[in-house]
Design a protein around this motif. Structure first.
Motif, short mmCIF file in Angstrom:
data_model
loop_
_atom_site.label_atom_id
_atom_site.label_comp_id
_atom_site.label_asym_id
_atom_site.label_seq_id
_atom_site.Cartn_x
_atom_site.Cartn_y
_atom_site.Cartn_z
N TYR A 18 -3.88 22.03 77.89
CA TYR A 18 -2.46 22.35 78.08
C TYR A 18 -1.57 21.21 77.57
O TYR A 18 -0.47 21.46 77.06
CB TYR A 18 -2.20 22.64 79.56
N ALA A 19 -2.03 19.97 77.67
CA ALA A 19 -1.20 18.83 77.26
C ALA A 19 -0.92 18.86 75.76
O ALA A 19 0.15 18.47 75.31
CB ALA A 19 -1.88 17.52 77.64
N LYS A 30 6.90 19.63 81.82
CA LYS A 30 7.06 20.54 82.95
C LYS A 30 6.55 21.94 82.57
O LYS A 30 5.83 22.59 83.34
CB LYS A 30 8.55 20.60 83.36
N LYS A 31 6.89 22.35 81.36
CA LYS A 31 6.48 23.68 80.88
C LYS A 31 4.95 23.80 80.82
O LYS A 31 4.36 24.79 81.26
CB LYS A 31 7.09 23.90 79.49
N GLU A 32 4.33 22.74 80.30
CA GLU A 32 2.87 22.76 80.16
C GLU A 32 2.20 22.73 81.53
O GLU A 32 1.20 23.41 81.77
CB GLU A 32 2.41 21.57 79.31
N LEU A 33 2.75 21.95 82.47
CA LEU A 33 2.17 21.88 83.82
C LEU A 33 2.30 23.25 84.50
O LEU A 33 1.35 23.73 85.13
CB LEU A 33 2.87 20.81 84.67
N GLU A 68 7.04 13.41 82.35
CA GLU A 68 5.78 14.06 81.92
C GLU A 68 4.66 13.51 82.79
O GLU A 68 4.82 12.46 83.41
CB GLU A 68 5.47 13.74 80.45
N LEU A 69 3.50 14.20 82.83
CA LEU A 69 2.34 13.67 83.57
C LEU A 69 1.24 13.31 82.59
O LEU A 69 0.75 14.18 81.84
CB LEU A 69 1.81 14.71 84.56
N ASP A 70 0.84 12.03 82.58
CA ASP A 70 -0.36 11.72 81.80
C ASP A 70 -1.56 12.01 82.71
O ASP A 70 -1.38 12.39 83.89
CB ASP A 70 -0.33 10.27 81.30
#
Lengths: 99, 99
Positions: A18-19, A30-33, A68-70
């Protein structure tokens, strides 16, 4: 590969699936999470009262404040969920033992 | 079940497979943790210089000082390992992109 190694590898490959979709290829926007959660944890979002659960999850976990989240920021989310699931698992197996 | 859900479930079932062997059925003793690591993470122990890696892992993670690891104390160990593995994964995929 052992079951635990497969479990660890799946966590990595699911994150990167997804990333890599848009923008920064190694972080979740946010969209990918949201997409990851809808596809990989279908029951999680539907059970949340907060309509903007995804934003609050990012806010809680985003250590470097880049919105973003790594992977290192994402893992505690899955760890927390797994710990919560395990409590149900343990309770279920405890009750099973009493029957 | 999705790939991520399976990964989370595996982590729970692997932990309980070894925790239930002796004494307290819901925690890993040193002996049980050692067996889990030898079977599920065969390369991990062999690459450690410290001959008593298992004791130091328990010492680091054992929050309630009962000399055992419950699931909540065990998860950070796997999370840390997975984060380390992901760094190799990301590096490998970065280099692959440059060829």
């Amino acid at each position: 590969m052992t079951e635990l190694e497969k479990s660890m590898e799946s966590l990595i490959t699911v994150f990167h699936r997804y990333a890599k979709e848009g923008g920064n290829k190694t972080t979740l926007s946010k969209k990918e999470l949201k997409k990851l959660m809808e596809k990989e944890l279908p029951n999680f979002l539907t059970t949340q009262k907060n309509p903007d659960t995804v934003s609050s999850i990012i806010k809680d976990l985003d250590q470097n404040k880049d919105d973003e989240l790594d992977f290192e920021e994402f893992v505690p989310f899955v760890a927390g969920l797994t710990i919560a699931c395990e409590k149900h698992y343990a309770l279920h197996h405890e009750n099973k033992g009493k029957k």
